[in-house]
Design a protein around this motif. Structure first.
Motif, mmCIF file in Angstrom:
data_model
loop_
_atom_site.group_PDB
_atom_site.id
_atom_site.type_symbol
_atom_site.label_atom_id
_atom_site.label_comp_id
_atom_site.label_asym_id
_atom_site.label_seq_id
_atom_site.Cartn_x
_atom_site.Cartn_y
_atom_site.Cartn_z
ATOM 1 N N ALA A 58 0.820 -1.214 0.000
ATOM 2 C CA ALA A 58 0.000 0.000 0.000
ATOM 3 C C ALA A 58 0.854 1.263 0.000
ATOM 4 O O ALA A 58 0.360 2.354 -0.300
ATOM 5 N N ALA A 59 2.130 1.130 0.330
ATOM 6 C CA ALA A 59 3.063 2.274 0.361
ATOM 7 C C ALA A 59 2.568 3.400 1.251
ATOM 8 O O ALA A 59 2.783 4.583 0.976
ATOM 9 N N ARG A 60 1.903 3.047 2.332
ATOM 10 C CA ARG A 60 1.495 4.057 3.306
ATOM 11 C C ARG A 60 1.543 3.443 4.706
ATOM 12 O O ARG A 60 1.349 2.242 4.886
ATOM 13 N N LEU A 61 1.824 4.289 5.665
ATOM 14 C CA LEU A 61 1.945 3.845 7.046
ATOM 15 C C LEU A 61 0.588 3.818 7.730
ATOM 16 O O LEU A 61 -0.195 4.761 7.608
ATOM 17 N N GLN A 62 0.322 2.741 8.444
ATOM 18 C CA GLN A 62 -0.860 2.727 9.294
ATOM 19 C C GLN A 62 -0.632 3.688 10.452
ATOM 20 O O GLN A 62 0.505 3.910 10.877
ATOM 21 N N PRO A 63 -1.690 4.272 10.982
ATOM 22 C CA PRO A 63 -1.536 5.232 12.087
ATOM 23 C C PRO A 63 -0.725 4.680 13.253
ATOM 24 O O PRO A 63 0.086 5.400 13.840
ATOM 25 N N ARG A 64 -0.922 3.399 13.606
ATOM 26 C CA ARG A 64 -0.197 2.859 14.758
ATOM 27 C C ARG A 64 1.306 2.746 14.475
ATOM 28 O O ARG A 64 2.122 2.905 15.360
ATOM 29 N N TRP A 65 1.653 2.440 13.211
ATOM 30 C CA TRP A 65 3.073 2.352 12.869
ATOM 31 C C TRP A 65 3.726 3.733 12.970
ATOM 32 O O TRP A 65 4.825 3.869 13.485
ATOM 33 N N GLN A 66 2.997 4.720 12.467
ATOM 34 C CA GLN A 66 3.531 6.085 12.491
ATOM 35 C C GLN A 66 3.610 6.614 13.914
ATOM 36 O O GLN A 66 4.543 7.347 14.271
ATOM 37 N N ALA A 67 2.625 6.217 14.744
ATOM 38 C CA ALA A 67 2.653 6.650 16.143
ATOM 39 C C ALA A 67 3.836 6.029 16.876
ATOM 40 O O ALA A 67 4.452 6.668 17.736
ATOM 41 N N ALA A 68 4.151 4.782 16.517
ATOM 42 C CA ALA A 68 5.270 4.099 17.169
ATOM 43 C C ALA A 68 6.605 4.677 16.735
ATOM 44 O O ALA A 68 7.523 4.837 17.554
ATOM 45 N N PHE A 69 6.695 5.013 15.442
ATOM 46 C CA PHE A 69 7.967 5.501 14.878
ATOM 47 C C PHE A 69 7.685 6.687 13.963
ATOM 48 O O PHE A 69 7.556 6.534 12.743
ATOM 49 N N PRO A 70 7.561 7.868 14.522
ATOM 50 C CA PRO A 70 7.156 9.062 13.750
ATOM 51 C C PRO A 70 8.040 9.364 12.548
ATOM 52 O O PRO A 70 7.569 9.935 11.560
ATOM 53 N N LEU B 68 -1.272 -5.636 13.404
ATOM 54 C CA LEU B 68 -2.077 -4.717 14.208
ATOM 55 C C LEU B 68 -1.607 -4.667 15.658
ATOM 56 O O LEU B 68 -2.367 -4.312 16.551
ATOM 57 N N SER B 69 -0.351 -5.014 15.878
ATOM 58 C CA SER B 69 0.200 -4.938 17.232
ATOM 59 C C SER B 69 0.101 -3.503 17.759
ATOM 60 O O SER B 69 0.280 -2.545 16.999
ATOM 61 N N PRO B 70 -0.181 -3.344 19.052
ATOM 62 C CA PRO B 70 -0.269 -1.992 19.634
ATOM 63 C C PRO B 70 1.059 -1.241 19.521
ATOM 64 O O PRO B 70 2.123 -1.847 19.360
ATOM 65 N N VAL B 71 0.983 0.047 19.642
ATOM 66 C CA VAL B 71 2.162 0.907 19.539
ATOM 67 C C VAL B 71 3.238 0.475 20.527
ATOM 68 O O VAL B 71 4.424 0.344 20.177
ATOM 69 N N ALA B 72 2.850 0.225 21.770
ATOM 70 C CA ALA B 72 3.822 -0.158 22.795
ATOM 71 C C ALA B 72 4.521 -1.466 22.445
ATOM 72 O O ALA B 72 5.721 -1.633 22.690
ATOM 73 N N THR B 73 3.770 -2.401 21.847
ATOM 74 C CA THR B 73 4.363 -3.682 21.462
ATOM 75 C C THR B 73 5.361 -3.490 20.331
ATOM 76 O O THR B 73 6.447 -4.077 20.335
ATOM 77 N N LEU B 74 5.009 -2.672 19.349
ATOM 78 C CA LEU B 74 5.930 -2.404 18.241
ATOM 79 C C LEU B 74 7.235 -1.800 18.756
ATOM 80 O O LEU B 74 8.329 -2.177 18.322
ATOM 81 N N GLN B 75 7.125 -0.896 19.692
ATOM 82 C CA GLN B 75 8.327 -0.262 20.247
ATOM 83 C C GLN B 75 9.148 -1.268 21.040
ATOM 84 O O GLN B 75 10.380 -1.242 21.017
#
Length: 215
Positions: free
Chosen positions: A9-21, A96-103
């Motif tokens: 899709a070449a776009r970041l999901q909101p949670r990915w962007q929130a985890a890594f701005p 769809l892992s939560p932001v905290a999990t991605l970090q």
């Protein structure tokens, strides 16, 4: 820390962007090596049925030579996790892992660790124990440092039993299993399950220091 997300899709999901701005995104892996490779490449598997392909696994292998690779799947499968880890990935998790999990995943894989879902932990442990011929090389003297119940827990865990299975077999709670593992790790001067296997078979194999973060 630099992050590159590879997704059709070449776009970041909101949670990915929130985890890594500051993360970057691309529709496919670069054909040529990057001048400055990212610290972590996050590869997205969007399919549900047989999402892994030979080209994808080859890409994992190629990119893992210069970056930590984490595969995120919309429909995680145990068999797929084993394949991507064998191909060189440092992690496998739900897209769809939560932001905290991605970090947390990022912290683990950039510190020579491997992240896998908790339900895959026991299976990986069992395979590792068999691959190292654990029964043959078991250092029984180390078990003497443990109580009888701790020995039972330690041997069950390294042979591939999950906390839930250990609790059911020994008629104790999962919380008690975790407490025993904490005591075992302290007595044997280790920090995780993979080190428990290596300690008990007297090996310093070239395996990751950390396997997930779940006891």
């Amino acid at each position: 820390m630099n992050h590159l997300f590879l997704t059709p899709a070449a776009r970041l999901q909101p949670r990915w962007q929130a985890a890594f701005p500051q993360a970057e995104v691309a529709p496919r892996a670069p054909e040529a090596g990057l001048t400055t490779p990212p610290d972590i490449v996050w590869m997205i598997c969007e399919g549900v049925q047989q999402p892994l392909t030979a080209p994808l696994l080859e890409t994992v292998t190629r990119l893992s030579a210069r970056s930590a690779v984490v595969v995120l799947a919309n429909a995680p499968q145990q068999a797929d996790a084993l394949q991507v880890l064998q191909a060189g990935a440092r992690g496998y998790a739900h897209a769809l892992s939560p932001v905290a999990t991605l970090q947390q995943i990022a912290t683990v894989v950039t510190n020579a660790g491997i992240w896998v879902p908790a339900d895959l932990m026991a299976q990986v442990m069992g395979h590792t124990w068999q691959a190292l011929n654990g029964e043959e090389y078991l250092r029984h003297a180390l078990l003497d440092k443990l109580t009888e119940r701790e020995r039972e827990v330690a041997l069950a865990v390294v042979q591939g039993a999950s906390n839930k299975q250990v609790a059911r077999t020994l008629a104790i709670t999962e919380r008690t299993v975790k407490a025993h593992l904490t005591s075992i790790f302290h007595k044997l001067e280790i920090t995780d399950r993979m080190q428990l296997i290596l300690k008990l078979v007297g090996r310093s194999a070239n395996l990751p220091e950390t396997l997930s973060t779940t006891r």
